[in-house]
Design a protein around this motif. Structure first.
Motif, PDB file in Angstrom:
ATOM      1  N   ASP A  67       0.986  -1.213  -0.070  1.00  0.00           N
ATOM      2  CA  ASP A  67       0.114  -0.103   0.011  1.00  0.00           C
ATOM      3  C   ASP A  67       0.862   1.213   0.019  1.00  0.00           C
ATOM      4  N   MET A  68       1.672   1.267   0.880  1.00  0.00           N
ATOM      5  CA  MET A  68       2.653   2.348   1.027  1.00  0.00           C
ATOM      6  C   MET A  68       3.439   2.670  -0.335  1.00  0.00           C
ATOM      7  N   ALA A  69       3.945   1.555  -0.770  1.00  0.00           N
ATOM      8  CA  ALA A  69       4.937   1.629  -2.016  1.00  0.00           C
ATOM      9  C   ALA A  69       4.158   2.103  -3.368  1.00  0.00           C
ATOM     10  N   ILE A  70       2.754   1.715  -3.518  1.00  0.00           N
ATOM     11  CA  ILE A  70       2.035   2.332  -4.667  1.00  0.00           C
ATOM     12  C   ILE A  70       1.821   3.512  -4.428  1.00  0.00           C
ATOM     13  N   ALA A  71       1.604   3.950  -3.039  1.00  0.00           N
ATOM     14  CA  ALA A  71       1.142   5.496  -2.746  1.00  0.00           C
ATOM     15  C   ALA A  71       2.380   6.298  -2.747  1.00  0.00           C
ATOM     16  N   GLY A  72       3.542   6.009  -3.291  1.00  0.00           N
ATOM     17  CA  GLY A  72       4.663   6.944  -3.108  1.00  0.00           C
ATOM     18  C   GLY A  72       5.107   7.145  -1.609  1.00  0.00           C
ATOM     19  N   LYS A  73       4.872   6.288  -0.632  1.00  0.00           N
ATOM     20  CA  LYS A  73       5.111   6.663   0.726  1.00  0.00           C
ATOM     21  C   LYS A  73       6.413   5.866   1.261  1.00  0.00           C
ATOM     22  N   LEU A  74       7.154   5.348   0.287  1.00  0.00           N
ATOM     23  CA  LEU A  74       8.385   4.597   0.836  1.00  0.00           C
ATOM     24  C   LEU A  74       9.555   5.329   0.202  1.00  0.00           C
ATOM     25  N   GLU A  75      10.544   5.306   0.732  1.00  0.00           N
ATOM     26  CA  GLU A  75      11.967   6.057   0.216  1.00  0.00           C
ATOM     27  C   GLU A  75      12.531   4.855  -0.616  1.00  0.00           C
ATOM     28  N   LEU A  76      12.707   5.084  -1.930  1.00  0.00           N
ATOM     29  CA  LEU A  76      13.373   4.105  -2.880  1.00  0.00           C
ATOM     30  C   LEU A  76      14.820   4.339  -3.085  1.00  0.00           C
ATOM     31  N   LEU A  77      15.549   3.580  -3.172  1.00  0.00           N
ATOM     32  CA  LEU A  77      16.949   3.812  -3.592  1.00  0.00           C
ATOM     33  C   LEU A  77      17.026   4.084  -5.103  1.00  0.00           C
ATOM     34  N   PRO A  78      18.018   4.886  -5.510  1.00  0.00           N
ATOM     35  CA  PRO A  78      18.057   5.306  -7.009  1.00  0.00           C
ATOM     36  C   PRO A  78      18.018   3.982  -7.704  1.00  0.00           C
ATOM     37  N   GLY A  79      17.276   4.004  -8.856  1.00  0.00           N
ATOM     38  CA  GLY A  79      17.108   2.861  -9.665  1.00  0.00           C
ATOM     39  C   GLY A  79      16.052   1.743  -9.204  1.00  0.00           C
ATOM     40  N   GLU A  80      15.546   2.289  -8.241  1.00  0.00           N
ATOM     41  CA  GLU A  80      14.590   0.988  -7.498  1.00  0.00           C
ATOM     42  C   GLU A  80      13.135   1.636  -8.051  1.00  0.00           C
ATOM     43  N   SER A  81      11.962   0.750  -8.343  1.00  0.00           N
ATOM     44  CA  SER A  81      10.720   0.821  -8.767  1.00  0.00           C
ATOM     45  C   SER A  81       9.899   0.061  -8.169  1.00  0.00           C
ATOM     46  N   VAL A  82       8.598   0.434  -8.031  1.00  0.00           N
ATOM     47  CA  VAL A  82       7.505  -0.499  -7.514  1.00  0.00           C
ATOM     48  C   VAL A  82       6.945  -1.163  -8.779  1.00  0.00           C
ATOM     49  N   ASN A  83       7.244  -0.689  -9.920  1.00  0.00           N
ATOM     50  CA  ASN A  83       6.758  -1.683 -11.074  1.00  0.00           C
ATOM     51  C   ASN A  83       7.428  -2.987 -11.188  1.00  0.00           C
ATOM     52  N   CYS A  84       6.655  -3.846 -11.305  1.00  0.00           N
ATOM     53  CA  CYS A  84       7.156  -5.289 -11.366  1.00  0.00           C
ATOM     54  C   CYS A  84       7.509  -5.812 -12.845  1.00  0.00           C
ATOM     55  N   TYR A  85       7.062  -5.126 -13.506  1.00  0.00           N
ATOM     56  CA  TYR A  85       7.207  -5.330 -15.003  1.00  0.00           C
ATOM     57  C   TYR A  85       6.950  -6.756 -15.091  1.00  0.00           C
ATOM     58  N   GLU A  86       5.606  -7.127 -14.846  1.00  0.00           N
ATOM     59  CA  GLU A  86       4.713  -8.339 -15.020  1.00  0.00           C
ATOM     60  C   GLU A  86       5.610  -9.656 -14.578  1.00  0.00           C
ATOM     61  N   ASN A  87       6.529  -9.305 -13.620  1.00  0.00           N
ATOM     62  CA  ASN A  87       7.318 -10.509 -13.025  1.00  0.00           C
ATOM     63  C   ASN A  87       7.293 -10.528 -11.368  1.00  0.00           C
ATOM     64  N   PHE A  88       6.644 -11.242 -10.780  1.00  0.00           N
ATOM     65  CA  PHE A  88       6.321 -11.133  -9.244  1.00  0.00           C
ATOM     66  C   PHE A  88       7.406 -12.015  -8.883  1.00  0.00           C
ATOM     67  N   SER A  89       8.546 -11.830  -8.483  1.00  0.00           N
ATOM     68  CA  SER A  89       9.690 -12.938  -8.167  1.00  0.00           C
ATOM     69  C   SER A  89      10.050 -12.637  -6.553  1.00  0.00           C
ATOM     70  N   CYS A  90      10.890 -13.654  -6.311  1.00  0.00           N
ATOM     71  CA  CYS A  90      11.464 -13.604  -5.071  1.00  0.00           C
ATOM     72  C   CYS A  90      12.172 -11.908  -4.785  1.00  0.00           C
ATOM     73  N   LEU A  91      13.114 -11.540  -5.903  1.00  0.00           N
ATOM     74  CA  LEU A  91      13.691 -10.493  -5.899  1.00  0.00           C
ATOM     75  C   LEU A  91      12.917  -9.338  -5.847  1.00  0.00           C
ATOM     76  N   TYR A  92      11.670  -9.265  -6.658  1.00  0.00           N
ATOM     77  CA  TYR A  92      10.730  -8.099  -6.545  1.00  0.00           C
ATOM     78  C   TYR A  92      10.287  -8.029  -5.036  1.00  0.00           C
ATOM     79  N   PHE A  93       9.757  -9.182  -4.523  1.00  0.00           N
ATOM     80  CA  PHE A  93       8.953  -9.229  -3.311  1.00  0.00           C
ATOM     81  C   PHE A  93      10.074  -8.606  -2.146  1.00  0.00           C
ATOM     82  N   SER A  94      11.279  -8.988  -2.376  1.00  0.00           N
ATOM     83  CA  SER A  94      12.245  -8.465  -1.415  1.00  0.00           C
ATOM     84  C   SER A  94      12.621  -7.200  -1.539  1.00  0.00           C
TER      85      SER A  94
END
Length: 94
Positions: A67-94
């Motif tokens: 919820d917080m990620a898609i609302a833009g309420k998390l600080e993401l590192l440069p290059g990180e995105s909440v977009n999963c690019y149609e791949n919900f993997s262990c890496l994406y979840f982490s």
């Protein structure tokens, strides 16, 4: 909401169906099309990864994090995105 999420039972101690439901919630919230949802072996590996690496967290934290990620309420590192690019993997979840 954060304190409520922290005070819930940890993932390692709840029925796996509760973890599955939290994952479905996250996948729907990020707009992952159902044909791209993890199936069989992928799902089993994802669930095992979550229990092993995040077993002390709660299913409520999963929901809150997405919820917080898609609302833009998390600080993401440069290059990180909440977009999963149609791949919900262990890496994406982490």
């Amino acid at each position: 909401m954060f304190l409520q999420a922290l005070n819930a039972a940890p993932i390692a101690k709840v029925p796996i169906d509760q973890v599955k439901e939290a994952l479905r919630y996250a996948m729907v919230k990020i707009g992952l099309r159902s044909q791209n949802w993890p199936q069989d072996e992928e799902k089993a590996l994802l669930l095992a990864h979550i229990v092993r690496e995040y077993g002390n967290h709660t299913v409520e934290e999963i929901r809150l994090a997405f919820d917080m990620a898609i609302a833009g309420k998390l600080e993401l590192l440069p290059g990180e995105s909440v977009n999963c690019y149609e791949n919900f993997s262990c890496l994406y979840f982490s």
